[in-house]
Design an enzyme around this catalytic site. Structure first.
Site, PDB file in Angstrom:
ATOM      1  N   HIS A 108     -69.862 101.715 -48.875  1.00 41.78           N
ATOM      2  CA  HIS A 108     -70.069 100.951 -50.115  1.00 41.78           C
ATOM      3  C   HIS A 108     -71.366 100.148 -50.102  1.00 41.78           C
ATOM      4  O   HIS A 108     -71.791  99.640 -51.126  1.00 41.78           O
ATOM      5  CB  HIS A 108     -68.881 100.010 -50.346  1.00 41.78           C
ATOM      6  CG  HIS A 108     -67.630 100.741 -50.733  1.00 41.78           C
ATOM      7  ND1 HIS A 108     -67.170 100.792 -52.023  1.00 41.78           N
ATOM      8  CD2 HIS A 108     -66.765 101.495 -50.000  1.00 41.78           C
ATOM      9  CE1 HIS A 108     -66.059 101.521 -52.073  1.00 41.78           C
ATOM     10  NE2 HIS A 108     -65.790 101.958 -50.853  1.00 41.78           N
ATOM     11  N   ASP A 125     -78.397  95.617 -52.614  1.00 34.14           N
ATOM     12  CA  ASP A 125     -76.998  95.843 -52.965  1.00 34.14           C
ATOM     13  C   ASP A 125     -76.712  97.332 -52.944  1.00 34.14           C
ATOM     14  O   ASP A 125     -77.522  98.123 -53.442  1.00 34.14           O
ATOM     15  CB  ASP A 125     -76.733  95.311 -54.386  1.00 34.14           C
ATOM     16  CG  ASP A 125     -75.388  94.626 -54.515  1.00 34.14           C
ATOM     17  OD1 ASP A 125     -74.452  95.051 -53.814  1.00 34.14           O
ATOM     18  OD2 ASP A 125     -75.275  93.679 -55.318  1.00 34.14           O
TER      19      ASP A 125
HETATM   20  P1  ADQ Z   1     -69.520  93.509 -53.795  1.00 35.36           P
HETATM   21  O1  ADQ Z   1     -70.586  93.030 -52.879  1.00 35.36           O
HETATM   22  O2  ADQ Z   1     -68.309  92.683 -53.871  1.00 35.36           O
HETATM   23  O3  ADQ Z   1     -69.100  95.011 -53.488  1.00 35.36           O
HETATM   24  P2  ADQ Z   1     -70.108  94.206 -56.698  1.00 35.36           P
HETATM   25  O4  ADQ Z   1     -70.343  95.658 -56.757  1.00 35.36           O
HETATM   26  O5  ADQ Z   1     -70.991  93.446 -57.622  1.00 35.36           O
HETATM   27  O6  ADQ Z   1     -70.286  93.574 -55.253  1.00 35.36           O
HETATM   28  O7  ADQ Z   1     -68.611  93.942 -57.095  1.00 35.36           O
HETATM   29  C1  ADQ Z   1     -68.131  92.668 -57.297  1.00 35.36           C
HETATM   30  C2  ADQ Z   1     -66.854  92.738 -58.121  1.00 35.36           C
HETATM   31  O8  ADQ Z   1     -66.256  91.452 -58.078  1.00 35.36           O
HETATM   32  C3  ADQ Z   1     -67.151  93.054 -59.585  1.00 35.36           C
HETATM   33  O9  ADQ Z   1     -66.167  93.919 -60.075  1.00 35.36           O
HETATM   34  C4  ADQ Z   1     -67.078  91.684 -60.268  1.00 35.36           C
HETATM   35  O10 ADQ Z   1     -66.600  91.706 -61.573  1.00 35.36           O
HETATM   36  C5  ADQ Z   1     -66.091  90.949 -59.376  1.00 35.36           C
HETATM   37  N1  ADQ Z   1     -66.423  89.509 -59.408  1.00 35.36           N
HETATM   38  C6  ADQ Z   1     -67.548  88.941 -58.986  1.00 35.36           C
HETATM   39  N2  ADQ Z   1     -67.509  87.605 -59.229  1.00 35.36           N
HETATM   40  C7  ADQ Z   1     -66.322  87.360 -59.811  1.00 35.36           C
HETATM   41  C8  ADQ Z   1     -65.668  86.188 -60.315  1.00 35.36           C
HETATM   42  N3  ADQ Z   1     -66.242  84.988 -60.277  1.00 35.36           N
HETATM   43  N4  ADQ Z   1     -64.451  86.312 -60.835  1.00 35.36           N
HETATM   44  C9  ADQ Z   1     -63.862  87.508 -60.900  1.00 35.36           C
HETATM   45  N5  ADQ Z   1     -64.420  88.645 -60.465  1.00 35.36           N
HETATM   46  C10 ADQ Z   1     -65.623  88.578 -59.922  1.00 35.36           C
HETATM   47  C11 ADQ Z   1     -69.438  96.012 -52.529  1.00 35.36           C
HETATM   48  C12 ADQ Z   1     -70.930  96.318 -52.379  1.00 35.36           C
HETATM   49  C13 ADQ Z   1     -71.529  96.668 -53.736  1.00 35.36           C
HETATM   50  C14 ADQ Z   1     -70.755  97.840 -54.355  1.00 35.36           C
HETATM   51  C15 ADQ Z   1     -69.264  97.587 -54.329  1.00 35.36           C
HETATM   52  C16 ADQ Z   1     -68.459  98.810 -54.736  1.00 35.36           C
HETATM   53  O11 ADQ Z   1     -71.617  95.212 -51.804  1.00 35.36           O
HETATM   54  O12 ADQ Z   1     -72.899  97.022 -53.614  1.00 35.36           O
HETATM   55  O13 ADQ Z   1     -71.177  98.007 -55.691  1.00 35.36           O
HETATM   56  O14 ADQ Z   1     -68.818  97.216 -53.027  1.00 35.36           O
HETATM   57  O15 ADQ Z   1     -68.802  99.924 -53.964  1.00 35.36           O
END
Ligand code: ADQ
Length: 459
Positions: free
Chosen positions: A158, A366
């Site tokens: 991921h 990311d």
């Molecule tokens: P993350 O580093 O967690 O994931 P991201 O892909 O942006 O990063 O996903 C975060 C998730 O958490 C999103 O669905 C977002 O809506 C949710 N989220 C963030 N802040 C929030 C809040 N305050 N309240 C509720 N929900 C919140 C890891 C990798 C990424 C990759 C994903 C999936 O680091 O690069 O995209 O896995 O593979």
């Protein structure tokens, strides 16, 4: 159709009331499991001194078995906090300066992967297809193979896979890469990550590209490819539309009345570039004083991994930075930055995205970044906002209608915000439509199906 066995560090357990899981990945995996039947195994999140002798905690829901194991405190310290989050996470996000490599932690990481394999093996049936997720569990296939498991095993990373020059700085790099060769299919987020991986095999002279997405390394042939993860686009768009009537979203609308909302949503993590984003916002206001009192920047950042000292420290830094900027550029009737330090429900989040004129998504690095995709899916087709996106997010490879920025360039990022806020509605619609059409065609279900199809290909 073969059964599916998913393994990830943490398991998304089904809700007691039968409501769907939060988060696209959980929804997609759940759907794939329901279709095929099977099991999902991972760490319970609990520690117990007797973890190694205690039975797995099993929960049966229709045709899916959820299997959870506790770990000992030492396991969690060495495997999870130690090697996974203090070595692999910083290294894969190009932050070798933050990596704290130790042999004890590395040994713990491989030991816990062996332990997972021992616990998993009795659940596996001969035709099962296994899908292992993320950097915590890279050595799992190698351990299973040692135990005689011959099933198809896929792995999805991921987070980014960095260039060879960085990978070789990690003392355990050979063991880690050797482990990957035991999978039948290794999936990366983007073609850049895949190229970095292939570059490593070449540089270290340990693998050959034998064509057709296949590689030979350590005496094994396996496939590797780019499988950009996505979201449940249509469902999220629907969520956002309905959220307009949500009380919290209504309050938010009232509080920004007459001002443009800029939104940033991230887990608290140094890879997300939150400090740099706050700086860029300050610069945007100081270089575009006409926007004083005309915008609100809402940064929503729930805590994560607060046991790790750097994260604790970062939380302080972000709060201090937001406070300092508010003090410097705010006025008696205007708080430029609103900083929320907790998690909010997905429907409120969707509603806030839709309210925002700018989605400000500027990670320093990311794997994908799903917030960028969620922001796009949540927009009102008639009056869509503009996505300002870091070129270092995996999603920048797909979201061509975004205004791309280099988050290390505070001036350039500030200019991009100004450009986004002054963009004509015509251009906004065109940019948004191209991204939305792409995301509707490439949603998380499609991602899941494509990976599983390729994994079972030629089986
Ligand atoms: P993350 O580093 O967690 O994931 P991201 O892909 O942006 O990063 O996903 C975060 C998730 O958490 C999103 O669905 C977002 O809506 C949710 N989220 C963030 N802040 C929030 C809040 N305050 N309240 C509720 N929900 C919140 C890891 C990798 C990424 C990759 C994903 C999936 O680091 O690069 O995209 O896995 O593979």
């Amino acid at each position: 159709m073969s059964r599916l066995v998913v393994v990830s560090n943490r398991v998304s357990l089904p809700a007691k009331d039968g409501s769907p899981p939060a988060g696209g990945l959980a929804v997609a995996l759940q759907a794939a499991l329901e279709e095929r039947g099977g099991a999902w195994m991972g760490w319970s999140g609990n520690t117990s001194a007797l973890a190694e002798s205690a039975a797995l905690t099993l929960q049966q829901r229709d045709n899916i078995t959820y299997a959870l194991t506790d770990l000992t405190e030492t396991d969690v310290e060495e495997y999870y906090h130690g090697f996974a989050n203090r070595v692999l996470w910083p290294l894969c996000h190009y932050r070798m300066d933050l990596a704290e490599y130790g042999r004890k932690e590395m040994a713990g990481y491989f030991r816990v992967n062996r332990f997972f394999a021992q616990r998993l093996a009795p659940l596996i049936q001969p035709d099962d297809v296994l899908w292992i997720h993320d950097y915590h569990l890279i050595p799992l296939a190698a351990e299973l193979r040692q135990m005689g498991i011959q099933n198809r095993i896929g792995f999805f990373l991921h987070i980014p896979w960095p260039p060879a020059d960085l990978v070789v700085m990690m003392p355990a790099h050979q063991d880690i890469v050797r482990s990957l060769s035991h999978y039948d299919l290794v999936g990366f987020q983007t073609d850049y990550d895949l190229q970095n991986f292939v570059g490593y095999l070449r540089r270290e002279e340990i693998g050959d590209d034998i064509g057709d997405g296949r590689f030979r390394s350590h005496g094994r042939v396996f496939r590797a490819g780019a499988y950009p993860i996505s979201i449940e686009t249509a469902t999220f768009a629907d969520f956002a539309k309905k959220a307009a009537s949500n009380a919290m979203v209504r309050k938010a609308r009232q509080s920004v009345e007459g001002r443009d909302l800029i939104i940033g949503v991230d887990r608290l993590d140094y890879s997300k570039g939150i400090i740099q984003r706050l700086d860029a916002f300050e610069r945007f206001i100081t270089t575009n004083p006409a926007y004083q009192n005309k915008v609100t920047f809402l940064q929503v950042t729930p805590k994560s991994r607060s046991e790790v000292p750097e994260y604790e420290q970062m939380q302080k830094m972000v709060a201090e930075q937001a406070g300092r900027i508010n003090g410097a550029i705010g006025t008696v009737d205007w708080v430029p930055i609103r900083y929320i330090n907790r998690s909010i429900s997905r429907s409120v989040l969707a509603g806030l995205y839709r309210l925002a004129a700018v989605g400000f998504v500027t990670p320093l690095r990311d794997g994908m970044n799903l917030v960028a995709k969620e922001y796009v899916a949540a927009q009102d087709p008639e009056r869509p906002g503009v996505l300002v996106l870091s070129r270092f997010a995996g999603s920048a490879r797909e979201l061509k209608g975004a205004v791309l920025v280099n988050p290390y360039d505070s001036e350039g990022t500030a200019n991009a915000v100004a450009k986004a806020l002054s963009m004509s509605v015509q251009e906004r619609r065109e940019r948004w439509r191209s991204m939305m059409d792409y995301l509707l065609d490439n949603d998380v279900m499609q991602w899941c199906d494509t990976f599983l199809q390729d994994l079972t290909m030629g089986q």
